[in-house]
Design a protein around this motif. Structure first.
Motif, PDB file in Angstrom:
ATOM      1  N   ASN A  92     -28.760   5.679 -27.273  1.00  0.00           N
ATOM      2  CA  ASN A  92     -28.247   6.872 -26.599  1.00  0.00           C
ATOM      3  C   ASN A  92     -27.067   7.464 -27.370  1.00  0.00           C
ATOM      4  N   ASP A  93     -26.903   8.773 -27.290  1.00  0.00           N
ATOM      5  CA  ASP A  93     -25.758   9.416 -27.931  1.00  0.00           C
ATOM      6  C   ASP A  93     -24.471   9.231 -27.135  1.00  0.00           C
ATOM      7  N   THR A  94     -24.590   8.825 -25.857  1.00  0.00           N
ATOM      8  CA  THR A  94     -23.422   8.548 -25.024  1.00  0.00           C
ATOM      9  C   THR A  94     -23.541   7.141 -24.458  1.00  0.00           C
ATOM     10  N   ILE A  95     -22.530   6.324 -24.690  1.00  0.00           N
ATOM     11  CA  ILE A  95     -22.494   4.936 -24.234  1.00  0.00           C
ATOM     12  C   ILE A  95     -21.247   4.739 -23.384  1.00  0.00           C
ATOM     13  N   THR A  96     -21.382   4.096 -22.236  1.00  0.00           N
ATOM     14  CA  THR A  96     -20.213   3.772 -21.417  1.00  0.00           C
ATOM     15  C   THR A  96     -19.814   2.324 -21.627  1.00  0.00           C
ATOM     16  N   ILE A  97     -18.543   2.043 -21.399  1.00  0.00           N
ATOM     17  CA  ILE A  97     -18.038   0.684 -21.506  1.00  0.00           C
ATOM     18  C   ILE A  97     -17.060   0.454 -20.362  1.00  0.00           C
ATOM     19  N   GLY A  98     -17.122  -0.749 -19.751  1.00  0.00           N
ATOM     20  CA  GLY A  98     -16.264  -1.033 -18.611  1.00  0.00           C
ATOM     21  C   GLY A  98     -16.225  -2.498 -18.275  1.00  0.00           C
ATOM     22  N   ARG A 156     -21.681  10.142 -29.715  1.00  0.00           N
ATOM     23  CA  ARG A 156     -22.112  10.430 -31.082  1.00  0.00           C
ATOM     24  C   ARG A 156     -22.569  11.882 -31.157  1.00  0.00           C
ATOM     25  N   SER A 157     -22.128  12.588 -32.188  1.00  0.00           N
ATOM     26  CA  SER A 157     -22.564  13.955 -32.431  1.00  0.00           C
ATOM     27  C   SER A 157     -22.846  14.089 -33.923  1.00  0.00           C
ATOM     28  N   GLY A 216     -19.996  12.861 -36.030  1.00  0.00           N
ATOM     29  CA  GLY A 216     -19.586  11.461 -36.029  1.00  0.00           C
ATOM     30  C   GLY A 216     -19.374  10.913 -34.627  1.00  0.00           C
ATOM     31  N   TYR A 217     -18.481   9.941 -34.504  1.00  0.00           N
ATOM     32  CA  TYR A 217     -18.242   9.263 -33.236  1.00  0.00           C
ATOM     33  C   TYR A 217     -16.885   9.639 -32.650  1.00  0.00           C
ATOM     34  N   SER A 218     -16.813   9.564 -31.322  1.00  0.00           N
ATOM     35  CA  SER A 218     -15.553   9.817 -30.624  1.00  0.00           C
ATOM     36  C   SER A 218     -15.495   8.933 -29.389  1.00  0.00           C
ATOM     37  N   GLY A 240     -23.816  -9.180 -32.099  1.00  0.00           N
ATOM     38  CA  GLY A 240     -23.304  -7.880 -32.510  1.00  0.00           C
ATOM     39  C   GLY A 240     -23.963  -6.739 -31.755  1.00  0.00           C
ATOM     40  N   ILE A 241     -23.335  -5.559 -31.848  1.00  0.00           N
ATOM     41  CA  ILE A 241     -23.846  -4.344 -31.208  1.00  0.00           C
ATOM     42  C   ILE A 241     -23.950  -3.264 -32.273  1.00  0.00           C
ATOM     43  N   VAL A 242     -25.096  -2.576 -32.280  1.00  0.00           N
ATOM     44  CA  VAL A 242     -25.294  -1.471 -33.214  1.00  0.00           C
ATOM     45  C   VAL A 242     -25.552  -0.199 -32.423  1.00  0.00           C
ATOM     46  N   LEU A 243     -24.763   0.840 -32.701  1.00  0.00           N
ATOM     47  CA  LEU A 243     -25.014   2.173 -32.155  1.00  0.00           C
ATOM     48  C   LEU A 243     -26.033   2.806 -33.086  1.00  0.00           C
TER      49      LEU A 243
END
Length: 228
Positions: free
Chosen positions: A27-33, A59-60, A63-65, A146-149
């Motif tokens: 996904n281009d948008t990932i949440t974390i909590g 992600r756009s 790049g990433y933000s 590991g985690i890959v975007l």
């Protein structure tokens, strides 16, 4: 027959023999909590005092933000890697809170609280896929190495630009995701005794795939589980 629509390929676990398990988030948008919504696709749950949806990674084409949602986000060091950001009082000193979306360039590290920080590492110029490093890694509720975007492809292999390091491989391989299907492409030789073999094959969900001494298993996460 497994259905492999695009909606089923947004969040998966990739298991690689002799390497480990890795979460691939498309996904281009990932949440974390905090430690909730463990099985929700596109969400990273962490054992820490974070709100359920603390921040978003986006992600756009640029790049990433990172975007604070229901929690504090701050930079952990003075670095030019954080661009166009300001703290709550407009200052840019070490440790100040970010209240707006902030660009994350390569190897930039930010803190979600005093216990957890993250970093996005873009290891290859060939794509926008990036490694997401959570520190400490043992705080992840869903334990993986590991985690890959993942954008549309990622690199596996022994080289330093690989998103997932496979030190016992002689050659790199490329895993692609398109139209809901994963494919592995490579001229792969795992030992000097076995000649390189060029191939391009589908990697199905929930089926063990063996190539020479290499074993792969692709497992959808949470709601992404396909119907049989």
């Amino acid at each position: 027959m497994l259905s492999q629509k695009t909606s089923l390929a947004e969040d998966v676990i990739l298991r690689i023999d002799r390497v480990g398990s890795f979460r691939l988030l498309l996904n281009d948008t990932i949440t974390i909590g905090g430690p909730r919504h463990v099985d929700r696709p596109g969400h990273i749950a962490v054992f820490s005092q974070l709100s359920a949806e603390h921040a978003e990674l986006r992600r756009s084409q640029h790049g990433y933000s990172i975007h604070p949602v229901n929690g504090a986000v701050k930079r952990t060091a003075v670095t030019p890697a954080l661009e166009n950001t300001r703290s709550a009082n407009g200052d840019t000193e070490h440790g100040q809170l970010l209240i707006h979306e902030a660009a994350l360039t390569n190897n930039c590290r930010v803190g979600l609280n005093s216990d957890v920080s993250l970093q996005v590492r873009c290891s290859s110029p060939l794509c926008q896929s990036a490694v997401l490093e959570i520190e400490p890694v043992n705080r992840l509720v869903r334990r993986v190495e590991g985690i890959v975007l993942m954008d549309s492809m990622l690199i596996l292999g022994p080289g330093r630009r690989a998103h997932i390091q496979c030190p016992h491989w002689e050659h790199s391989a490329v895993l692609t995701a398109q139209g809901g299907e994963f494919r592995l492409r490579s001229a792969l030789s795992l030992t000097q005794q076995v000649p390189a073999e060029t191939f391009d094959i589908a990697v199905p969900f929930n089926q063990y795939l063996s190539i020479h001494d290499c074993g792969l298993y692709l497992e959808p996460v949470g709601k992404n589980t396909p119907d049989h």
